[in-house]
Design a protein around this motif. Structure first.
Motif, PDB file in Angstrom:
ATOM      1  N   GLN A   1       0.761  -1.144   0.182  1.00  9.83           N
ATOM      2  CA  GLN A   1       0.133   0.089   0.078  1.00  9.83           C
ATOM      3  C   GLN A   1       0.940   1.316   0.198  1.00  9.83           C
ATOM      4  OE1 GLN A   1      -3.138   0.197  -0.025  1.00  9.83           O
ATOM      5  NE2 GLN A   1      -3.540   2.375   0.025  1.00  9.83           N
ATOM      6  N   VAL A   2       0.528   2.142  -0.882  1.00 10.70           N
ATOM      7  CA  VAL A   2       1.291   3.378  -1.080  1.00 10.70           C
ATOM      8  C   VAL A   2       0.455   4.597  -0.244  1.00 10.70           C
ATOM      9  CG1 VAL A   2       2.122   5.332  -2.728  1.00 10.70           C
ATOM     10  CG2 VAL A   2       2.390   2.711  -3.194  1.00 10.70           C
ATOM     11  N   GLN A   3       1.334   5.303   0.493  1.00 11.46           N
ATOM     12  CA  GLN A   3       0.844   6.351   1.303  1.00 11.46           C
ATOM     13  C   GLN A   3       1.674   7.707   0.716  1.00 11.46           C
ATOM     14  OE1 GLN A   3       1.242   5.472   5.525  1.00 11.46           O
ATOM     15  NE2 GLN A   3      -0.941   4.849   5.549  1.00 11.46           N
ATOM     16  N   SER A  25       5.588   6.459   0.536  1.00 15.10           N
ATOM     17  CA  SER A  25       6.033   5.201   0.848  1.00 15.10           C
ATOM     18  C   SER A  25       5.321   4.080   0.177  1.00 15.10           C
ATOM     19  CB  SER A  25       5.540   5.158   2.621  1.00 15.10           C
ATOM     20  OG  SER A  25       4.144   5.006   2.640  1.00 15.10           O
ATOM     21  N   GLY A  26       6.080   2.823   0.585  1.00 16.17           N
ATOM     22  CA  GLY A  26       5.693   1.646   0.043  1.00 16.17           C
ATOM     23  C   GLY A  26       6.774   1.000  -1.248  1.00 16.17           C
ATOM     24  N   THR A  28       6.196  -0.246  -4.093  1.00 18.67           N
ATOM     25  CA  THR A  28       5.837  -0.041  -5.520  1.00 18.67           C
ATOM     26  C   THR A  28       5.724   1.205  -6.103  1.00 18.67           C
ATOM     27  OG1 THR A  28       3.373   0.263  -4.776  1.00 18.67           O
ATOM     28  CG2 THR A  28       4.139  -1.995  -5.006  1.00 18.67           C
ATOM     29  N   TRP A 100      -1.928   3.267 -11.632  1.00 18.42           N
ATOM     30  CA  TRP A 100      -1.167   2.408 -12.437  1.00 18.42           C
ATOM     31  C   TRP A 100      -0.763   3.149 -13.826  1.00 18.42           C
ATOM     32  CZ3 TRP A 100       1.443  -0.887  -9.893  1.00 18.42           C
ATOM     33  CH2 TRP A 100       0.723  -1.519  -8.848  1.00 18.42           C
ATOM     34  N   TYR A 109      -7.647   8.477 -10.718  1.00 20.09           N
ATOM     35  CA  TYR A 109      -6.533   7.916  -9.497  1.00 20.09           C
ATOM     36  C   TYR A 109      -7.311   7.820  -8.266  1.00 20.09           C
ATOM     37  CZ  TYR A 109      -3.301  10.480 -12.446  1.00 20.09           C
ATOM     38  OH  TYR A 109      -2.381  10.730 -13.551  1.00 20.09           O
ATOM     39  N   ASP A 110      -7.122   6.425  -7.607  1.00 15.65           N
ATOM     40  CA  ASP A 110      -7.721   5.679  -6.583  1.00 15.65           C
ATOM     41  C   ASP A 110      -6.928   6.285  -5.413  1.00 15.65           C
ATOM     42  OD1 ASP A 110      -8.368   3.084  -8.377  1.00 15.65           O
ATOM     43  OD2 ASP A 110      -9.309   4.609  -8.087  1.00 15.65           O
ATOM     44  N   LEU A 111      -5.606   6.621  -5.321  1.00 12.72           N
ATOM     45  CA  LEU A 111      -4.850   6.985  -4.091  1.00 12.72           C
ATOM     46  C   LEU A 111      -4.645   8.429  -4.184  1.00 12.72           C
ATOM     47  CD1 LEU A 111      -3.590   5.719  -1.776  1.00 12.72           C
ATOM     48  CD2 LEU A 111      -1.499   5.503  -3.067  1.00 12.72           C
TER      49      LEU A 111
END
Length: 122
Positions: A1-3, A25-26, A28, A100, A109-111
């Protein structure tokens, strides 16, 4: 999970400059597209800029082309939005976003980060 955590917002006079940063962070991070969207008072969220995971391709909203530059440093898990020649209409909360693919719509965008306020005075 990216924050995502944004920084660098503030108050600037018209014609001035600001640089926004987004630390992620994360593991990926280097595989995902990053971008910025913004939301002005009383308006919907809108796309500002995006960059692919390699940093080789960038995309900008027409309203910011030639004034904003998006870059990324995968070694530091950070993206930067350099903004010059700022205008009062750039006033908004700016959100760092991740996905992605480097979409050109806010809905791509989801994040999302929590946002940082940019205020440009006339």
């Amino acid at each position: 999970q990216v924050q995502l955590v944004e920084s660098g917002g503030g108050l600037v006079q018209a014609g001035g400059s600001l640089r926004l940063s987004c630390a992620a962070s994360g593991r990926t991070f280097s595989r995902i597209a990053m971008g910025w969207c913004r939301q002005a008072p009383g308006k919907e969220r809108e796309f500002v800029a995006a960059i692919d995971w390699r940093g080789g391709s960038t995309y900008y909203a027409d309203s910011v082309k030639g004034r904003f530059t998006l870059s990324r440093d995968n070694a530091k898990n950070t993206v930067y939005l350099q903004m010059i020649s700022l205008k009062p209409e750039d006033t908004a909360v700016y959100y760092c976003v991740a996905g992605w693919v480097p979409g050109t719509r806010a809905s791509d965008y989801d994040l999302w980060g929590q946002g940082t306020q940019v205020t440009v005075s006339a």
